[in-house]
Design a protein around this motif. Structure first.
Motif, mmCIF file in Angstrom:
data_model
loop_
_atom_site.group_PDB
_atom_site.id
_atom_site.type_symbol
_atom_site.label_atom_id
_atom_site.label_comp_id
_atom_site.label_asym_id
_atom_site.label_seq_id
_atom_site.Cartn_x
_atom_site.Cartn_y
_atom_site.Cartn_z
ATOM 1 N N ASP A 1 0.819 -1.223 0.000
ATOM 2 C CA ASP A 1 0.000 0.000 0.000
ATOM 3 C C ASP A 1 0.854 1.275 0.000
ATOM 4 N N GLU B 1 1.346 0.691 -4.548
ATOM 5 C CA GLU B 1 -0.065 0.318 -4.415
ATOM 6 C C GLU B 1 -0.702 0.087 -5.777
ATOM 7 N N ARG C 1 -2.712 -3.114 -7.163
ATOM 8 C CA ARG C 1 -4.110 -2.991 -7.638
ATOM 9 C C ARG C 1 -4.236 -3.638 -9.020
ATOM 10 N N ASP D 1 -4.114 -7.414 -8.800
ATOM 11 C CA ASP D 1 -5.421 -7.914 -8.349
ATOM 12 C C ASP D 1 -6.383 -8.008 -9.538
ATOM 13 N N CYS D 2 -6.364 -6.976 -10.403
ATOM 14 C CA CYS D 2 -7.243 -6.982 -11.581
ATOM 15 C C CYS D 2 -6.904 -8.166 -12.480
#
Ligand SMILES: NC(=O)c1ccc[n+]([C@@H]2O[C@H](COP(=O)([O-])OP(=O)(O)OC[C@H]3O[C@@H](n4cnc5c(N)ncnc54)[C@H](O)[C@@H]3O)[C@@H](O)[C@H]2O)c1
Length: 323
Positions: A186, A191, A195, A198-199
């Motif tokens: 983070d 971060e 992100r 994760d996608c």
């Protein structure tokens, strides 16, 4: 380095733990790690905690009597413990105590115990938005707007003044955008990588806020660890070095490479950003480190992002199965 004793502050953190791994290749007698685990993690020590040369102390660099004991017998110090940029902004009082006061006390103890050399972790943040790209070490720091960047610059100047007043040898390393396994998930720029991963994992189109033209100089963690050891071994003192790749990568390009290494065909989506990033470009001129430290980054962004992705997906899987 063989037979020497080394202190690594912040050695349970991201960069610190790789520096310890790199140092162990040279068989020092002892490495003392001091970390209060405010950000660092015991799992970062996994590959070496059982090595008899390692002494891990869960402690705070603000504890002067602890630091006195730790520094009293060491030859070299890697000073890496620090608060992150956002933590300094959220609480400048803590920033002052950790980044300035504790660093001053550490430098004073290094003089007291005649430490042979300090390697100080500085940051490209000292430049703010630099004047030149690639940015040489001689660019001025007047554009820095952050407490963190100011504190890092002060640290460099502290060691410089101690070299002139007391002969304490030091090298300061201005890391650019360090990334790789174990990185903060983070952090200010890390971060976004997480992100996007994760996608990719969930098959969702990744978002880019703004036009994606902001650039950074991404340097792989294992290269940064080698730079630290090179700074210790080189016959160099009272110098500051950029540690970057001299390659400028936009966020848009970063995402393209990340999708490619993960064989993903997701389509990036752009969204308006409600914040303005005052540092729109980063790119290190790294010739000085090549010339004086013999240091050159080896990992390509493709290789590094592959390693990062593998680490993150494995970590996610392990978390899933532990629930
Ligand atoms: N990661 C980057 O891209 C980057 C870029 C520029 C500079 N740096 C600098 O490099 C160094 C290492 O950064 P990192 O990315 O590994 O960060 P990190 O947060 O993972 O590591 C810092 C470590 O210091 C420890 N620490 C903080 N305050 C402490 C205290 N009071 N006493 C003892 N330990 C304390 C934390 O627990 C953490 O383990 C820091 O000085 C950082 O400012 C990092």
């Amino acid at each position: 380095m063989a037979n020497s004793q080394i202190l690594v502050t912040g050695g349970a953190g991201f960069i610190g733990s790789y520096v310890v791994e790199e140092l162990l290749k040279y068989h020092p007698r002892k490495i003392i790690i001091v970390d209060n685990l405010v950000r660092g993690r015991l799992e970062n020590l996994g590959s070496f905690i059982d090595n008899s040369a390692i002494e891990f102390i869960e402690g705070d660099i603000r504890d002067v009597s602890l630091m006195d004991k730790c520094i009293s017998n060491v030859d070299y110090v890697f000073h890496m413990a620090a608060l992150r940029i956002n933590a300094c902004a959220a609480n400048p009082g803590d920033g002052f105590d950790v980044m300035l006061k504790a660093t001053f006390d550490l430098a004073t103890l290094c003089v007291k115990y005649k430490v042979k050399k300090v390697i100080y972790s500085s940051s490209a943040s000292v430049y703010g938005l630099a004047q030149h790209f690639p940015t040489p070490e001689t660019d001025n720091p007047y554009d820095n707007q952050t407490f963190y960047g100011g504190a890092k610059l002060w640290g460099e100047q502290l060691f410089r003044s101690f070299k002139f007043m007391y002969g304490l040898d030091y090298v300061a390393l201005r890391y650019f955008n360090v990334y790789g396994p174990r990185m903060d998930t983070d952090g200010k720029y890390t971060e976004v990588m997480i992100r996007w991963l994760d996608c990719i994992q969930h098959g969702l189109n990744p978002l880019i806020y703004g036009d994606g033209e902001t650039t950074m100089d991404f340097v792989y963690i294992k290269d940064v660890a080698r730079a630290n050891v090179a700074a210790l071994m080189a016959n160099v003192s009272d110098q500051v070095f950029n540690i970057g790749t001299c390659r400028e990568t936009s966020l848009k390009q970063l995402l393209q490479i990340m999708l490619a290494v993960n064989k993903s065909h997701l389509i990036p989506e752009f969204k308006e950003s409600d914040t303005v990033n005052p540092v729109s470009r980063r790119c290190a001129e790294n010739g000085k480190a090549k010339h004086l430290l013999g240091f050159e980054p080896k990992s390509t962004l493709k290789e590094g992002l592959y390693e990062l992705s593998q680490w993150y997906f494995k970590k996610q899987k392990a978390t899933l199965y532990s629930i």
